[in-house]
Design an enzyme around this catalytic site. Sequence first.
Site, PDB file in Angstrom:
ATOM      1  N   LYS A 116     -40.358 -33.548   9.736  1.00 54.84           N
ATOM      2  CA  LYS A 116     -39.505 -35.115   9.679  1.00 54.84           C
ATOM      3  C   LYS A 116     -38.218 -34.638   9.746  1.00 54.84           C
ATOM      4  O   LYS A 116     -37.244 -35.330  10.096  1.00 54.84           O
ATOM      5  CB  LYS A 116     -39.816 -35.630   8.038  1.00 54.84           C
ATOM      6  N   HIS A 235     -47.948 -46.128  -0.608  1.00 58.81           N
ATOM      7  CA  HIS A 235     -47.520 -45.491   0.811  1.00 58.81           C
ATOM      8  C   HIS A 235     -48.582 -45.475   1.551  1.00 58.81           C
ATOM      9  O   HIS A 235     -48.523 -45.045   2.725  1.00 58.81           O
ATOM     10  CB  HIS A 235     -46.678 -44.089   0.626  1.00 58.81           C
ATOM     11  N   ARG A 297     -49.836 -40.429  18.359  1.00 58.87           N
ATOM     12  CA  ARG A 297     -51.479 -40.633  18.658  1.00 58.87           C
ATOM     13  C   ARG A 297     -51.612 -42.104  18.587  1.00 58.87           C
ATOM     14  O   ARG A 297     -50.806 -42.994  18.204  1.00 58.87           O
ATOM     15  CB  ARG A 297     -52.105 -39.947  17.594  1.00 58.87           C
TER      16      ARG A 297
HETATM   17  P1  ADP Z   1     -45.985 -40.331   5.201  1.00 57.65           P
HETATM   18  O1  ADP Z   1     -45.702 -39.412   6.479  1.00 57.65           O
HETATM   19  O2  ADP Z   1     -46.147 -39.428   4.225  1.00 57.65           O
HETATM   20  O3  ADP Z   1     -46.753 -41.501   5.462  1.00 57.65           O
HETATM   21  P2  ADP Z   1     -43.451 -41.952   5.674  1.00 57.65           P
HETATM   22  O4  ADP Z   1     -42.278 -41.202   6.022  1.00 57.65           O
HETATM   23  O5  ADP Z   1     -44.217 -42.274   6.798  1.00 57.65           O
HETATM   24  O6  ADP Z   1     -44.410 -40.666   4.837  1.00 57.65           O
HETATM   25  O7  ADP Z   1     -43.399 -42.976   4.674  1.00 57.65           O
HETATM   26  C1  ADP Z   1     -44.355 -43.522   4.024  1.00 57.65           C
HETATM   27  C2  ADP Z   1     -44.120 -44.764   3.402  1.00 57.65           C
HETATM   28  O8  ADP Z   1     -43.384 -44.704   2.346  1.00 57.65           O
HETATM   29  C3  ADP Z   1     -43.313 -45.866   4.210  1.00 57.65           C
HETATM   30  O9  ADP Z   1     -44.110 -46.824   4.950  1.00 57.65           O
HETATM   31  C4  ADP Z   1     -42.523 -46.669   3.069  1.00 57.65           C
HETATM   32  O10 ADP Z   1     -43.529 -47.586   2.422  1.00 57.65           O
HETATM   33  C5  ADP Z   1     -42.236 -45.580   2.252  1.00 57.65           C
HETATM   34  N1  ADP Z   1     -40.761 -44.973   2.471  1.00 57.65           N
HETATM   35  C6  ADP Z   1     -40.528 -44.016   3.133  1.00 57.65           C
HETATM   36  N2  ADP Z   1     -39.367 -43.787   3.233  1.00 57.65           N
HETATM   37  C7  ADP Z   1     -38.596 -44.678   2.568  1.00 57.65           C
HETATM   38  C8  ADP Z   1     -37.219 -44.727   2.256  1.00 57.65           C
HETATM   39  N3  ADP Z   1     -36.258 -44.133   2.626  1.00 57.65           N
HETATM   40  N4  ADP Z   1     -37.036 -46.018   1.396  1.00 57.65           N
HETATM   41  C9  ADP Z   1     -38.040 -46.556   0.605  1.00 57.65           C
HETATM   42  N5  ADP Z   1     -39.507 -46.271   0.949  1.00 57.65           N
HETATM   43  C10 ADP Z   1     -39.798 -45.449   1.911  1.00 57.65           C
END
Ligand code: ADP
Length: 654
Positions: A116, A235, A297
């Site tokens: 990330k 999440h 993917r």
């Molecule tokens: P992972 O790779 O673990 O799935 P992500 O970065 O894709 O993590 O985030 C997963 C979820 O977490 C998002 O879909 C959202 O619901 C929540 N999320 C991520 N970043 C934020 C943020 N900055 N503020 C609020 N919610 C967030």
Amino acid sequence: MFKKILIANRGESAVRVMRTAKRMGIATVAVYSDADAQAMHTTLADEAVHIGGAAASESYLNGERIIQAAKATGAEAIHPGYGFLSENPDFVEAVEKAGLVFIGPSAKSIRAMGLKDAAKQLMDKAGVPVVPGYFGDAQEVVVLATKAREVGYPVLIKARAGGGGKGMRRVDNPDRFAEALAAAKREAKAAFGDQRVIVEKLIETPRHIEVQVFGDRHGNVVHLFERDCSAQRRHQKVIEEAPAPGMSQAMRAAVTQAAVKAAKAIDYCGAGTIEFIADASQGLKPDRFWFMEMNTRLQVEHPVTEMVTGVDLVQWQLRVAAGEALPRTQQEIAVSGHAVEARVYAEDATRDFLPATGTLHHLRFPDETAGATLRIDAGVRQGDAVTPYYDPMIAKVITHAENRGAALAALAEALEATEVAGSTVNTRFLARLVRNPEFAAGRLDTGLIARHQESLTTTAQPESRTIAVAALAASGAKHQPDAIEPFDAIPAYGHFHPLTHRRTIHHGERALTYAITGDGDGRFRVQADGDDDETWQLTPAGDLRMAVWPGHLTVFEDGESFTFALHDPLALAEEAGAGGDSLRAPMPGLVKLVRGAAKEAVKKGQPLLVLEAMKMEHTITAPHDGIIAEIAGEGTQVNDGAVLVRFEEVGDGQ
Ligand code: ADP
């Protein structure tokens, strides 16, 4: 085009890829683990290769074995599906080194988006809006705490190697920062072997909006519009849809352009998803969304995009991997109607979504729904087992209609008409979510499920009439309008008096006893024990749908399902004994007591072991005289269908 491909995945994902390959006349090779010898994906493929033990690390994550299988069967390319090795750049390189084609992006693109922190730096440079935060190298508490203060509380600490919401911590004030950081690092280390984190501004009222992108080897990149995946639990996505509710033209133009820019920045080839987080506190605004991450993917939720665009994304993956240019230009891709997908899982919503296992003794999806196209992407069939080894997904139910309201109504209806017995599933929770007024109105954000958790997961109790119907069915009564005597249909009753039969069934902790009396015209009087007011006149298998499975009976009524245990150890032992020279577990459980050993001679009816299942103990007895060859060990946890006792074959060597 390829003549034969190998699919390095299992379940729904593998089955989905095979469906398109078959349509294109491409032969398919499945790989399977010990647990999947009879699985749907194994039997559906033209060829199947066993690759190892049930644990994913011994099979579906064993890239070397998978590549060997492809070579041995003459497959030219490998499709990774989603999950397992689909985002592993080392696997991509190994596939290419073996002279095979990886159906997906290059190892370089995957690496660019794999972490990330690096991905965010890259996107920031490419001019894609990124969530305000710190993505640098420093990892000391003091530095990160300072950065958090600069970003402004509340903040989110995220594992840079994260996925599936693991290693993520919300922090509301500076006093809590150090503690949350330590916890996030611990979790990240355990889950990903990498404890480095990033710090991000926490977006309040967030919506998850993602854009499907597609690139080819000729430098073309297009987008296939957006999906909304804001209905999340911890999440994790629960329901996904396309297009996003409340999307304006301006916001759509901005978010899709940003996605194409992101894909071009890494020379992306194949199917990919750019995930954005949007601040929905004042509706979707073109300057209120930020890049979160890219999934390099195909996504689980790709069907909603397929339904609204009419594009088969797997077919595009295969064509692009074979060197063809993208089949359509951006101008030729349009959205029509609205599609919604719900993920049906074996899990218990009433027990905080605890994953469930078991054999799907009964599995029925509706054939159609009113006013919408229905698509079921299943990974299992009736009779298959959900094991503890893999993701417990059963199917994805997808509807496509002219507008969102019609698609949601059809989805709720389809979920309520879905019948599963043998394992606990989340269909009722999903149907309630789809019917939730806030969700239905499109007022989505990622906190919606948590806010309504109670109303979405409370259990309904069966009506007393429903229990009476179940008790009647459990008594063995069959509907035989032509029978001279109603009890001719009930073997246990015979032709003698009295004609009242008592039957006890169990619902959860409750034991329910009913007196059942034939009234001579094919109907029965069913009366709750000692309660004259609770009396019904019923015909067997009257107006309720039900499934009978080993030791149980499940009634499906108004979108609810009620499972009753028959708890008849004798019948269970018989059931278990039906497997020839082995005794099999009639349900998942714990072997509590063992009364026998290998080489020991036993007599018919002799108790051999006690299986504890569904909070009840079941004595398993010998179905015939014989000599034990093998017996399960005390304290072992077994799946249903597992061999508990095997007998030596009679007549061997004589
Ligand atoms: P992972 O790779 O673990 O799935 P992500 O970065 O894709 O993590 O985030 C997963 C979820 O977490 C998002 O879909 C959202 O619901 C929540 N999320 C991520 N970043 C934020 C943020 N900055 N503020 C609020 N919610 C967030």
